[in-house]
Design an enzyme around this catalytic site. Structure first.
Site, PDB file in Angstrom:
ATOM      1  N   CYS A   1     -58.830 102.172 101.710  1.00 42.06           N
ATOM      2  CA  CYS A   1     -58.609 100.860 101.113  1.00 42.06           C
ATOM      3  C   CYS A   1     -59.290 100.771  99.743  1.00 42.06           C
ATOM      4  O   CYS A   1     -58.898 101.452  98.809  1.00 42.06           O
ATOM      5  CB  CYS A   1     -59.064  99.763 102.068  1.00 42.06           C
TER       6      CYS A   1
ATOM      7  N   HIS B   1     -56.766 100.940 107.361  1.00 38.87           N
ATOM      8  CA  HIS B   1     -57.956 100.829 108.198  1.00 38.87           C
ATOM      9  C   HIS B   1     -57.595 101.338 109.593  1.00 38.87           C
ATOM     10  O   HIS B   1     -56.485 101.142 110.071  1.00 38.87           O
ATOM     11  CB  HIS B   1     -58.409  99.374 108.290  1.00 38.87           C
TER      12      HIS B   1
END
Length: 505
Positions: free
Chosen positions: A339, A449
């Site tokens: 991310c 994630h």
């Protein structure tokens, strides 16, 4: 047990923050599920950088997602209607019913009136949830006796009273000082608030609890409440934790004889639960570091997510870690980014709308040939995907406000990695879109994630450093076992029958 009897809500609050409320709430969600009820968790307002995507593509605190999993139900925004995600020391992004409504300073948010409008939203969410599940297992936030905040409280006793919840006060004996904190807390409550409190739970006791029987009686006499149990300090039950205190207790150093994985300790790190599975792998030593030496000693360096990518990247450049990461990459060590960490690994991060910073753009680490533009709209979704060319089905989720494209495509802004760089993508999503950028098993980035919860990804990550492989076991089954172990621990050490009596009253 009479299954037809609808139970009133139960709430767990603390004498201070980080006393174990989240884990105990998860444990009770599992107990009620085991006993044939249909429980659901609820926390009116959560402040955390660990969040999760619901099946509808909305955002809630990670702890409520874990509690929902313990209850055996899909997570939903009604379980956490207000989520605050700190972006700086003074500012937070406010998530209402799963969607961002912008950034506010602490003064703007906490000091503006009694927040009655926001409390109405919270009560509506609670009512919707209570119409579908029972009992509602509620979690408070921090200390319930902060006098300067009580008038604006929407999470603790104000919510307990509104819901009519049987409330239990939790304290952490490992910290010490529980006699004063319990007695002081009760003395500072209003009569209506005191009436909600049905008992006390002493958490994190080390040693033989029978040695504390005198202390237990003193607490009951001081507070006029029963101590419904003393929970032992445990290390063999693995439940995800979202509090910063849990992060502070993680390992900080490399060790010999293991594959050393260093997670770069960012000031605004988000979703450190991404690394829970690595932390349980016997081949590996996972540690968190903010030193150049810590980077240098690692075989694998992971740049995690961040709620303020530009701010954290500036800090990495100022403290020498950026150069240490680049040097490790040049030396042939593994560097991957998740991310915000993926964004940092690119050539440039632009913030034209000042989503995170007044700085227009900032050069990245230059490890990956990508550029990121931060946008106002947030991508939030659960994902099924395959990693590289492996056939195994993997799971993860996205929560980010940036769009990352291959460098050199400024004249084709509509072209993304999905269309121009599919061969170099890290993952292919079930809908055909691609994610991330992959140079080799030693250098890649991803927005996903949870990507490191998947055995196929972990095995390739560590393959250059060990021949031993982890079995492609069902990580979900492991998690289910942990919830059952937690429920067993609570049943063995708490007066669960007394709790049921309170909930049926």
């Amino acid at each position: 047990m009479e299954m037809q009897h609808k139970l009133r809500p139960v709430m767990f609050v603390g004498t201070s923050s980080d006393v174990g409320k989240s884990v105990i709430t998860a444990g009770f969600c599992r107990i009620f599920k085991q006993d044939g009820y249909a429980p659901a968790p609820f926390k009116a307002q959560n402040m955390s950088l660990n969040s999760y995507a619901t099946p509808e593509g909305l955002e809630i605190g990670r702890a409520q997602a874990v509690q929902a999993e313990a209850a055996g139900i899909p997570c939903h925004t009604d379980m956490n209607p207000v989520l605050l995600k700190p972006t700086t020391d003074k500012t937070s992004q406010v998530i209402l019913n799963g969607k961002s409504i912008g950034n506010q300073t602490a003064k703007e948010y906490f000091m503006s009136g009694d927040r009655s409008a926001l409390f109405e939203e919270v009560k509506l969410a609670y009512a919707r949830l209570a119409s579908r599940y029972h009992p509602i297992v509620m979690e408070g936030a921090g200390s319930i006796s902060e006098l300067n905040l009580k008038a604006r409280d929407i999470t603790n006793m104000r919510m307990a009273i509104a819901a009519g919840a049987a409330t239990y006060l939790i304290t952490d004996i490992d910290r010490g000082g529980i006699f004063a904190s319990l007695y002081g807390t009760m003395q500072l409550l209003e009569p209506e608030e005191k009436a909600c409190i049905k008992g006390i739970i002493i958490n994190k006791f080390r040693g033989d609890a029978n040695l504390f029987l005198e202390g237990k009686k003193i607490i009951e006499d001081l507070c006029g409440l029963p101590v419904i149990g003393i929970l032992p300090y445990f290390r063999d039950i693995h439940i995800e934790e979202e509090d910063a205190v849990a992060l502070q207790q993680k390992r900080r150093n490399a060790v010999k004889g293991k594959v050393n994985i260093a997670v770069v300790l960012l000031g605004r790190m988000s979703n450190f639960t991404d690394f829970d599975r690595l932390d349980k792998d016997q081949r590996l030593n996972l540690y968190y570091t903010d030193t150049e030496n810590g980077i240098a000693e690692a075989d694998i360096i992971i740049l995690p997510g961040s709620k303020n990518t530009i701010g954290d990247l500036i800090e990495l450049k100022n403290n020498g870690l950026a150069a240490a990461i680049v040097n490790s990459h040049k030396a042939g060590k593994t560097v991957v980014g998740i991310c915000g960490g993926y964004q940092m690994m690119g050539e440039m991060i632009s913030d034209p709308l000042q989503v995170e910073s007044s700085m227009g753009e900032l050069a990245g680490l230059g490890i990956l040939p990508v550029q990121t533009v931060l946008l106002a709209d947030k991508t939030t979704r659960q994902c099924t995907f395959t990693y590289r060319d492996y056939p195994e089905q993997c799971k993860g989720y996205e929560i980010h406000m940036g769009e990352t494209k291959l460098s050199g495509l400024k004249e084709h802004l509509n072209l993304s990695i999905a269309t121009e760089g599919a061969a170099n993508s890290t993952a292919r999503l079930a809908d055909g879109q691609t994610d991330g950028y992959y140079v080799s098993g030693k250098c890649w980035g991803s927005y996903l994630h949870g990507i490191l919860d998947n055995a196929v990804v972990i095995n390739e990550l560590v393959a250059p450093y060990t021949d031993e492989k982890v079995e492609s076991t069902d990580y979900q089954s492991f998690r289910e076992q942990q919830y059952d172990k937690l429920a067993d621990l609570l049943r063995a050490n708490l007066d669960i029958e007394r709790v049921y009596q309170h909930l049926k009253a």
